[in-house]
Scaffold this motif. Structure first.
Motif, short mmCIF file in Angstrom:
data_model
loop_
_atom_site.label_atom_id
_atom_site.label_comp_id
_atom_site.label_asym_id
_atom_site.label_seq_id
_atom_site.Cartn_x
_atom_site.Cartn_y
_atom_site.Cartn_z
N LEU A 31 13.51 8.22 -0.25
CA LEU A 31 13.11 6.84 -0.52
C LEU A 31 14.10 6.14 -1.43
O LEU A 31 14.55 5.01 -1.15
N MET A 32 14.46 6.78 -2.51
CA MET A 32 15.38 6.13 -3.46
C MET A 32 16.78 5.99 -2.88
O MET A 32 17.44 4.97 -3.08
N ASN A 33 17.23 7.00 -2.14
CA ASN A 33 18.55 6.89 -1.51
C ASN A 33 18.57 5.77 -0.47
O ASN A 33 19.56 5.05 -0.35
N THR A 34 17.48 5.65 0.27
CA THR A 34 17.39 4.58 1.26
C THR A 34 17.43 3.22 0.58
O THR A 34 18.10 2.29 1.05
N LEU A 35 16.72 3.08 -0.53
CA LEU A 35 16.72 1.81 -1.27
C LEU A 35 18.12 1.47 -1.76
O LEU A 35 18.56 0.32 -1.69
N LYS A 36 18.84 2.47 -2.25
CA LYS A 36 20.19 2.20 -2.79
C LYS A 36 21.20 1.92 -1.68
O LYS A 36 22.08 1.07 -1.83
N MET A 37 21.07 2.62 -0.56
CA MET A 37 22.07 2.45 0.51
C MET A 37 21.76 1.26 1.41
O MET A 37 22.67 0.55 1.84
N ALA A 38 20.49 1.05 1.71
CA ALA A 38 20.12 0.04 2.70
C ALA A 38 19.32 -1.10 2.10
O ALA A 38 18.82 -1.95 2.85
N GLY A 39 19.17 -1.14 0.78
CA GLY A 39 18.35 -2.17 0.17
C GLY A 39 18.81 -3.58 0.45
O GLY A 39 18.00 -4.50 0.57
N SER A 40 20.11 -3.77 0.57
CA SER A 40 20.63 -5.12 0.82
C SER A 40 20.31 -5.60 2.23
O SER A 40 20.37 -6.80 2.50
N PHE A 41 19.98 -4.69 3.14
CA PHE A 41 19.64 -5.06 4.51
C PHE A 41 18.14 -5.26 4.70
O PHE A 41 17.72 -5.86 5.68
N VAL A 42 17.34 -4.72 3.79
CA VAL A 42 15.89 -4.74 3.93
C VAL A 42 15.33 -5.97 3.23
O VAL A 42 15.65 -6.23 2.07
N ASP A 43 14.50 -6.74 3.93
CA ASP A 43 13.91 -7.92 3.29
C ASP A 43 12.76 -7.49 2.40
O ASP A 43 12.23 -6.38 2.47
N LEU A 44 12.34 -8.42 1.53
CA LEU A 44 11.35 -8.10 0.52
C LEU A 44 9.98 -7.78 1.11
O LEU A 44 9.18 -7.09 0.47
N ASP A 45 9.69 -8.29 2.29
CA ASP A 45 8.39 -8.00 2.88
C ASP A 45 8.24 -6.52 3.20
O ASP A 45 7.12 -5.98 3.18
N ARG A 46 9.34 -5.85 3.54
CA ARG A 46 9.28 -4.42 3.84
C ARG A 46 9.20 -3.57 2.58
O ARG A 46 8.92 -2.38 2.66
N THR A 47 9.45 -4.18 1.42
CA THR A 47 9.46 -3.41 0.19
C THR A 47 8.09 -2.82 -0.11
O THR A 47 7.99 -1.78 -0.75
N ASN A 48 7.05 -3.48 0.31
CA ASN A 48 5.70 -2.95 0.09
C ASN A 48 5.56 -1.53 0.63
O ASN A 48 4.86 -0.70 0.05
N GLU A 49 6.24 -1.24 1.75
CA GLU A 49 6.13 0.09 2.34
C GLU A 49 6.77 1.14 1.43
O GLU A 49 6.27 2.26 1.32
N PHE A 50 7.88 0.78 0.79
CA PHE A 50 8.49 1.71 -0.17
C PHE A 50 7.55 1.95 -1.35
O PHE A 50 7.40 3.08 -1.82
N ILE A 51 6.94 0.89 -1.84
CA ILE A 51 6.06 1.00 -3.00
C ILE A 51 4.85 1.87 -2.66
O ILE A 51 4.44 2.73 -3.46
N VAL A 52 4.27 1.65 -1.48
CA VAL A 52 3.13 2.47 -1.06
C VAL A 52 3.53 3.94 -0.98
O VAL A 52 2.81 4.83 -1.44
N ALA A 53 4.70 4.21 -0.38
CA ALA A 53 5.15 5.59 -0.23
C ALA A 53 5.40 6.25 -1.59
O ALA A 53 5.05 7.41 -1.81
N ILE A 54 6.03 5.51 -2.52
CA ILE A 54 6.29 6.06 -3.86
C ILE A 54 4.98 6.33 -4.58
O ILE A 54 4.79 7.36 -5.22
N ASN A 55 4.06 5.39 -4.49
CA ASN A 55 2.77 5.55 -5.18
C ASN A 55 1.98 6.74 -4.65
O ASN A 55 1.26 7.39 -5.41
N ASN A 56 2.10 7.03 -3.37
CA ASN A 56 1.30 8.10 -2.75
C ASN A 56 1.86 9.49 -2.97
O ASN A 56 1.23 10.47 -2.57
N ILE A 57 3.04 9.60 -3.55
CA ILE A 57 3.62 10.92 -3.82
C ILE A 57 2.87 11.57 -4.98
O ILE A 57 2.71 10.97 -6.05
N ASP A 58 2.44 12.79 -4.79
CA ASP A 58 1.58 13.47 -5.77
C ASP A 58 2.35 14.11 -6.92
O ASP A 58 1.79 14.29 -8.00
N ASP A 59 3.59 14.48 -6.70
CA ASP A 59 4.36 15.18 -7.74
C ASP A 59 4.77 14.19 -8.82
O ASP A 59 5.87 13.63 -8.80
#
Length: 843
Positions: free
Chosen positions: A484-512
């Motif tokens: 997730l973090m590597n994708t944000l750093k490498m492809a963040g400039s291509f991803v619009d802000l509306d898709r960012t919610n999916e990253f946030i949901v995925a980060i929040n759902n990680i149990d570790d």
């Protein structure tokens, strides 16, 4: 000057320097052709010259309906050269639905009985291409007469191809079609059973079998017993049993063609007659597909021999040349469409994988072969997942192909074979792919690689990675978070802000949580380090995610012993938020401001330094007079909550629970759908129900509620209950621009300025429920239009309304051509309503 010949006409069109010049040449020539074709005294030679120009206009996409009668008149000539051009123009300019076809009946009838076989062939070609149901019934006897009485393989080939088209057009012709003629005259006779005749026989048998398949599928399993007593069903089964006698001779002919004895006349790059081999395979496939479903003993008794035949063909056919690949592809399609035994399915996967494998002195690395292999493997993964996964290496190599379509198919196949076992390996491979493709320069790039193609690939990869993170809940959390973090750093400039919610949901759902805090601490330190980021290009997607993480985990990050306190501390974090707030204050992107305000509010409960808390309050207050009403409202609400005692604030601002999500995929897009919260008077719901962050924040928190939540909310916001969601209403200032049978369309002008227009369309269902609404809109060539998604959804009940936002960039008058496609009620047929709308303003 109007061109006098076809050559000079083409030259004038190509030499036109502007679009207006080209239109002028075409318009003048069209007018001249129209005038000439009306002249009854015009010689046939000049008629042909004008029809040739007309066909060039057809190629250019111009209107050519005025030449249809002239083309038919040319057929009436006795000269072969006239008939040939007349038939060609008729096939291109007419279609099966036009009444002019009735004019062809007598001409075709005469030409089908002409002594010149080449004129008969022209008539058969035209009848096959332009056969209406009435025309098929009227002229079928002439075609059958050729089949019965002619011994010329050339004419028999044409007549069989035409007959196949007629049967597909009108299945009632099967009642009078002489089925026995196929075996007694066409297959058994060595003189007549040539390459062309066998191709025609295959087409006729395929037409019969496809017609039967449609008929049998309509009856359904539940009515099969009743249908057996029906005369039509019995007749179809009787014909099927009759033509089943041809399975053995056709299979024998296929085996003969696949042997090593070659006929030079039909040899194609060392493969004996690949066209006929493919048609024989398709014909036999239809026999066994229908016969196995019906359980006909006349067909099923050949199953074992046919399986052996497929194995023989797959073994003996060389994959070094394209003809061999075509035969192997048909073998694979036959194996999987008939759902044959597991060894044969594995053989089919191996054949497709060889299409991807680079080998020396082989032509199977061409893009066409690769595309076919990848596209077919995608469809067979559900049947043989393990067999396909063995070729992950070849699939990964296709990710770095020059062709964009190969990349997309390889990506699609990569996600299809991803499971819990290979999740880490494939995710690592996709990260390497993202790293290379997201760079501005490519070590494997060619001159035709477009940045837009790269963006499409990146967004496709990001969307499907996020979807897989939700599916594989038991996978390694560390791998997920790193990806997730590597994708944000490498492809963040291509991803619009509306898709960012999916990253946030995925980060929040990680149990570790421990690893999550350690990684976020590291990433935050890199982002806040001004020396490292002096020349770095900022990514709004990454910044938005970090802002959300600050609001959720800042206390845990600062308390982490491995955090670099010199860089990551309360002061630097608040300075970071303040800097972002100033950066996006005047931006049209209000989503970032909403996240900053929420992070500042949450941060105020985790910091004790009064001076820093005041800085947070100033961030919130700075938007109390914002021009954006939504941002202004949120700022005022947050300021009210900010000034409340900590014990009240903490009840609102506890950590987010684990989000539950449902994901659905369509084509190349992924649409995540958040689970709706239960209907209750939730304080957090009323506070944050206006933004995308509100959607995330309004999940049901597992926290203790205050004894009288409604009283607290009344003190804060002056309201004790949340209002129900109102239906979308058509604004009073909107204008009715279209009233059809099923919909009314209204237009509201939001803003029109130099080079930009912002409009809204409101579509209202009149009498029926509408589903799958698809709006299409065209503008002049000097403008570019961007359509938003339909709100609130792409379906509505009678009397309801949906909204469509339009942004038009460019210059010139505002003119729209709008087409609304939809399904009415529960029907599957698509209905369309099209209209034009012209505004008085220009941009």
């Amino acid at each position: 000057m109007v061109a006098s010949s076809l050559r000079s006409f083409i030259k004038d069109v190509r030499n036109a320097k502007t679009l207006a010049d080209e239109r002028s040449v075409i318009s003048k020539q069209s007018a001249k052709i129209r005038t000439k074709l009306r002249d009854d005294r015009l010689s046939n030679e000049k008629k042909r010259a004008n029809i040739q120009k007309l066909l060039y206009l057809y190629i250019l996409g111009e209107k050519t309906h005025f030449g249809q009668v002239g083309s038919i008149n040319l057929i009436a000539s006795d000269e072969f050269v006239d008939k040939r051009l007349g038939y060609l123009a008729t096939i291109l300019l007419l279609d099966e639905s036009q009444d002019l076809l009735t004019l062809l009946t007598n001409m075709l009838n005469n030409d089908l009985q002409h002594p010149n076989k080449y004129i008969v062939a022209l008539a058969l070609n035209t009848l096959g291409c332009l056969s209406s149901t009435e025309l098929a019934r009227d002229l079928y006897p002439d075609v059958e007469n050729i089949l019965k009485n002619s011994s010329d393989p050339f004419l028999l080939k044409k007549a069989l191809q035409c007959n196949a088209k007629l049967i597909q057009k009108d299945r009632s012709l099967l009642e009078i079609f002489p089925v026995s003629l196929i075996g007694s005259k066409l297959i058994d006779s060595a003189n007549i059973s040539t390459h062309g005749v066998l191709l025609g026989v295959c087409k006729v048998l395929q037409a019969i079998l496809i017609t039967f398949d449609k008929s049998f599928n309509k009856t359904g399993e539940d009515t099969a017993t009743e249908q057996e007593d029906d005369d039509e069903y019995q007749e179809d089964v009787g014909i099927l049993k009759t033509i089943a006698e041809y399975i053995q001779p056709l299979s024998y002919r296929l085996s003969t063609l696949n042997s090593k004895s070659l006929e030079p006349s039909y040899d194609v790059q060392g493969i004996q007659d690949p066209f006929l081999q493919c048609e024989l395979l398709v014909t036999l496939k239809w026999f066994f597909k229908i016969g196995n479903n019906l359980g006909l003993e006349e067909i099923t008794r050949h199953n074992t021999a046919f399986n052996d035949r497929l194995t023989q063909i797959a073994t003996n056919t060389s994959a070094l040349k394209n003809p061999g690949n075509a035969i192997l592809y048909e073998v694979t399609r036959t194996i999987f469409e008939l759902n044959l035994t597991q060894p044969l399915r594995v053989l089919g996967v191996n054949i497709l994988a060889n299409f991807l494998a680079p080998t020396k002195n082989a032509n199977n690395t061409s893009n066409n072969v690769k595309y076919v292999g990848l596209n077919t493997l995608v469809s067979v993964v559900p049947e043989e997942p393990k067999a396909v996964q063995r070729y992950r290496k070849f699939i990964s190599q296709c990710l770095y192909d020059y062709d964009i379509s190969i990349k997309f198919r390889a990506l699609e196949l990569t996600f299809e074979i991803m499971d819990e076992e290979n999740f880490v390996e494939l995710t690592t491979e996709l990260m390497n792919f993202l790293e290379k493709i997201s760079k501005s320069h490519y070590h494997y790039a060619t001159s035709y690689i477009d940045i837009d193609d790269s963006k499409d690939l990146i967004l496709y990869t990001v969307d499907h990675l996020l979807e897989k993170f939700e599916v594989f809940t038991n996978s390694d959390d560390k791998t997920k978070l790193d990806a997730l973090m590597n994708t944000l750093k490498m492809a963040g400039s291509f991803v619009d802000l509306d898709r960012t919610n999916e990253f946030i949901v995925a980060i929040n759902n990680i149990d570790d949580l421990k690893y999550k805090i350690a990684l976020l601490s590291k990433e935050l330190a890199e982002l806040l380090d001004e020396k490292k980021n002096a020349d770095a290009e900022s990514s709004a997607c990454l910044e938005l995610t970090i802002v959300w993480c600050i609001g959720e985990y800042v206390d845990l990050i600062i308390a982490n012993p491995n955090t670099n306190k010199n860089i990551v501390n309360e002061k630097s974090i608040i300075q970071f938020l303040s800097k972002l707030n100033n950066t996006y204050r005047l931006s049209k992107e209000s989503k970032m401001v909403h996240y900053i305000l929420t992070a500042a509010l949450k941060l105020s409960t985790k910091i004790n330094d009064k001076a820093l808390v005041e800085e947070l309050r100033q961030i919130i207050v700075s938007h109390s007079k914002d021009t954006n009403l939504m941002t202004q409202t949120k700022s005022i609400h947050y300021e009210l909550l900010f000034n409340q005692p900590d014990n009240i604030k903490k009840q609102f601002l506890q950590a987010m629970p684990k989000f539950e999500k449902k994901t659905t995929s369509r084509g190349l897009e992924t649409h995540p759908i958040a689970k709706e919260p239960k209907k209750q008077n939730d304080l957090l719901l009323d506070l944050l129900n206006d933004t995308e962050f509100g959607k995330i924040a309004t999940k049901e928190p597992t926290i203790a509620q205050p004894e009288k939540p409604n009283d607290v909310l009344a003190d804060l916001l002056g309201s004790s209950t949340s209002k129900p969601k109102e239906k979308l209403q058509i604004p009073s200032e909107s204008v009715l621009i279209h009233k059809g049978t099923e919909i009314e369309v209204y237009e509201k002008t939001i803003d029109i300025s130099s080079g930009l227009a912002h409009l809204e369309l409101y579509v209202k269902a009149l009498n029926n429920k509408l589903t799958d609404i698809q709006p299409l809109c065209a503008v002049p060539k000097t403008q570019k239009i961007t359509l938003s998604q339909l709100q609130p959804s792409n379906s509505m009940n009678a009397g309801e309304t949906v909204k469509q936002s339009l942004r038009i960039n460019g210059s010139g008058k505002l003119k729209l051509r709008i087409k609304m496609s939809f399904c009415v009620g529960d029907a599957s047929a698509v209905v369309s309503e099209q209209f034009d709308y012209k505004l008085d303003q220009t941009i």
